[in-house]
Design a protein around this motif. Structure first.
Motif: not given
Length: 272
Positions: A161-168
């Motif tokens: 599970v990822f946070r979008l804030d860690d990917l964008v």
């Protein structure tokens, strides 16, 4: 109009998913006409053909970036990509659904256009048990939701599970992304060469679509910096009704961040 009795709904779900198993096994792909255009799918039904959220997303420019949280088998991702230059990043933690999304994308010539990430999204990075339901659309991070309408839990899988804030791109946190978990999640892909590792960066979104079986608020909380910085269109399928704790908390969260929700049944079209 009276709602159908529970036993009839259970029978309908059971019939639909058994038919889907058959159409995928036999390779029967039929045209699906939607508000965003026509595509071909191995699904036997077309539940999102007139979806107001899909219509709102299709009004985006042809080069928009859409992040699809809970992409299932591609009922939004594929018609949004067909005939356009849109960048679609599809997150789907259910392995069976992700496999079917990949098949549907390939059937439409989109194997290299839809960026499939075999992972969930939330407000913390790590891993969670995912309850794969015999009614695949009911699969969820919550066991009770996975057993609605007479379904049962077919398997429990630990998924990243990822946070979008860690990917964008541009809002990535200082924490390193867990590449080992990302690589493991992609290992079971239909064609691993066409599946981007789930922890790779994604472009800033023009829209985020969320359909995650009651996990909506966690996905949005994990994208708070992204939402504040880029003000994307939010299309959220809300698994709750006005007046219950979940829907009220979601409405309050959106309002606090300057988003107005146009509620079209269980689909909320939110603009900031």
């Amino acid at each position: 109009m009276l709602a159908p009795p529970a036993w009839l709904e259970r029978l309908g779900f059971r019939t639909r998913y058994r038919l889907a198993d058959l159409t995928y096994a036999l390779g029967i792909a039929t045209p699906k006409r939607t508000v965003a255009g026509t595509y071909r799918s191995y699904e036997p039904t077309n539940p999102h053909g007139d979806d107001p959220g899909l219509a709102a997303l299709d009004r985006l420019p042809d080069d928009a970036t859409v992040l699809d949280a809970g992409a299932h088998v591609g009922e939004h991702a594929i018609p949004l990509a067909v005939g356009t230059d849109r960048r679609i990043v599809a997150f789907e933690p259910n392995g069976e659904s992700a496999d079917r999304l990949a098949r549907n994308a390939a059937r439409n010539g989109l194997a290299d256009r839809i960026d499939l990430r075999r992972a969930g999204l939330g407000d913390e990075r790590g891993s969670l048990p995912f309850y794969r339901s015999t009614f695949s659309k009911c699969s969820a991070f919550d066991r009770d939701r996975a057993t609605r309408w007479g379904a049962r839990v077919d398997a429990v899988e630990e998924v990243p599970v990822f946070r979008l804030d860690d990917l964008v791109e541009g809002v990535t946190s200082d924490d390193a992304v867990d590449d080992d978990a990302a690589d493991a999640a992609a290992a079971d892909a239909v064609d691993a060469s066409t599946v981007t590792p789930v922890g790779d960066p994604v472009p800033p979104p023009d829209a985020i679509k969320v359909d995650v079986e009651g996990h909506e608020l966690a996905v949005l909380r994990g994208a708070e910096t992204t939402i504040r910085a880029h003000r994307p269109l939010l299309v959220v399928e809300v698994h709750g009704t006005a007046g219950d704790d979940h829907a009220d908390a979601l409405a309050a969260w959106l309002a606090e961040r300057g988003y107005d929700a146009d509620e079209r049944g269980d689909v909320w079209i939110c603009r900031g």
